[in-house]
Design a protein around this motif. Sequence first.
Motif, short mmCIF file in Angstrom:
data_model
loop_
_atom_site.label_atom_id
_atom_site.label_comp_id
_atom_site.label_asym_id
_atom_site.label_seq_id
_atom_site.Cartn_x
_atom_site.Cartn_y
_atom_site.Cartn_z
N THR A 171 0.78 -1.14 -0.22
CA THR A 171 -0.10 0.07 -0.05
C THR A 171 0.88 1.16 -0.04
N THR A 172 0.29 2.20 -0.68
CA THR A 172 1.05 3.71 -0.59
C THR A 172 0.17 4.67 -0.26
N GLN A 173 0.67 6.09 -0.05
CA GLN A 173 -0.17 7.22 0.06
C GLN A 173 0.26 8.01 -0.81
N SER A 174 -0.69 8.91 -1.37
CA SER A 174 -0.54 10.07 -2.31
C SER A 174 -1.43 11.16 -1.94
N THR A 175 -1.08 12.25 -2.36
CA THR A 175 -1.88 13.46 -2.09
C THR A 175 -2.36 14.15 -3.63
N TYR A 176 -3.75 14.43 -3.59
CA TYR A 176 -4.14 14.82 -4.91
C TYR A 176 -4.96 15.97 -4.38
N THR A 177 -5.35 16.88 -5.69
CA THR A 177 -6.20 18.31 -5.50
C THR A 177 -7.45 18.01 -5.84
N VAL B 131 -19.53 17.80 -2.63
CA VAL B 131 -18.69 18.00 -3.58
C VAL B 131 -17.97 19.17 -3.89
N ASP B 132 -18.31 20.31 -3.30
CA ASP B 132 -17.89 21.63 -3.69
C ASP B 132 -16.64 21.96 -2.76
N ASN B 133 -16.10 20.80 -2.05
CA ASN B 133 -14.96 21.10 -1.15
C ASN B 133 -13.75 21.32 -2.08
N THR B 134 -12.73 22.10 -1.71
CA THR B 134 -11.55 22.53 -2.23
C THR B 134 -10.43 21.76 -1.51
N GLY B 135 -9.24 22.17 -2.09
CA GLY B 135 -8.02 21.79 -1.51
C GLY B 135 -7.42 20.42 -1.72
N GLU B 136 -6.87 19.74 -0.75
CA GLU B 136 -5.93 18.49 -0.99
C GLU B 136 -6.62 17.40 -0.22
N VAL B 137 -6.53 16.15 -0.72
CA VAL B 137 -6.84 14.96 -0.08
C VAL B 137 -5.71 13.98 0.06
N HIS B 138 -5.51 13.40 0.95
CA HIS B 138 -4.39 12.14 1.11
C HIS B 138 -5.07 11.01 0.94
N VAL B 139 -4.46 9.97 0.21
CA VAL B 139 -5.31 8.80 0.06
C VAL B 139 -4.23 7.78 0.20
N ARG B 140 -4.78 6.72 0.91
CA ARG B 140 -3.79 5.57 1.12
C ARG B 140 -4.59 4.30 0.44
N TYR B 141 -3.91 3.75 -0.33
CA TYR B 141 -4.55 2.90 -1.43
C TYR B 141 -3.63 1.69 -1.89
N ARG B 142 -4.18 0.81 -2.31
CA ARG B 142 -3.53 -0.84 -2.59
C ARG B 142 -2.74 -0.71 -3.94
N ILE B 143 -1.66 -1.16 -3.75
CA ILE B 143 -0.61 -1.05 -5.18
C ILE B 143 -0.82 -2.68 -5.70
N LYS B 144 -1.48 -2.50 -6.88
CA LYS B 144 -1.78 -3.46 -7.78
C LYS B 144 -1.18 -3.68 -8.90
N ALA B 145 -0.34 -4.62 -9.47
CA ALA B 145 0.55 -4.92 -10.65
C ALA B 145 -0.49 -5.21 -11.54
N THR B 146 -0.25 -5.38 -12.85
CA THR B 146 -1.09 -5.51 -14.03
C THR B 146 -0.67 -7.05 -14.25
N VAL B 147 -2.03 -7.90 -14.33
CA VAL B 147 -1.84 -9.06 -14.73
C VAL B 147 -2.44 -9.39 -15.97
#
Length: 213
Positions: A52-58, A124-140
């Motif tokens: 798993t990893t974490q990334s930040t998005y706008t 849905v009208d929120n602005t700013g950044e979100v930080h997401v922790r998600y599963r890393i999945k390889a391509t099969v």
Amino acid sequence: MATLSTLVTRVLELLSLAGGLGVQTYAQPKIIQFIQMAYTDLVDRRFWNDYTTQSTYTLDGTTGKVTTDLTNIIKSFRDIEYVWYGDYASALPKAPNNRSQTMIRQLSFAASGDPTSPFLILPVDNTGEVHVRYRIKATVPFTELDDVPMDEELLVRFAALLYLTFDNSNQAAIQFVNKMYVERLDKLEKLEDNHSKNLYSSSNQTVTEWHDA
């Protein structure tokens, strides 16, 4: 973690050991299939710390979605473990499916149905950044030299178990490999659970339940 080629060799060796037969007895194309099946099942089993990893998005400020195309990054909504908004310490709860998203004012996240942004933030009208922790999945499917991102020993034992179970001609071998697989899985899951308890035992950062206002 090991390459597909290495995993095939190791599964052949385990099948030979368990079944008492030469490796030439077993079909390599089937072994590759079972390795890929084992990987898919195991990576979806839980949120493994190593995968798993974490990334930040706008946020785009109008649809609740992020501005980055996540198609090849987060494969599905099910692959999201936690979402944090801005500098909030607590993870956001998932919005309930039995509520209209247009009526929800509590800060939360939900599935969007859009592969470019599989989640959205409510309202849905929120602005700013979100930080997401998600599963890393390889391509099969994997190619021969691809690294398969999962515990090597667990993959070998599970793939061998799948092969023997589908073949269903040697019950003693099935029981033998199943015991090996369950022991490895239990050990790894206990390590994962202990890590999570130690990390969050004095924190409220993982509160993700919905609370009515």
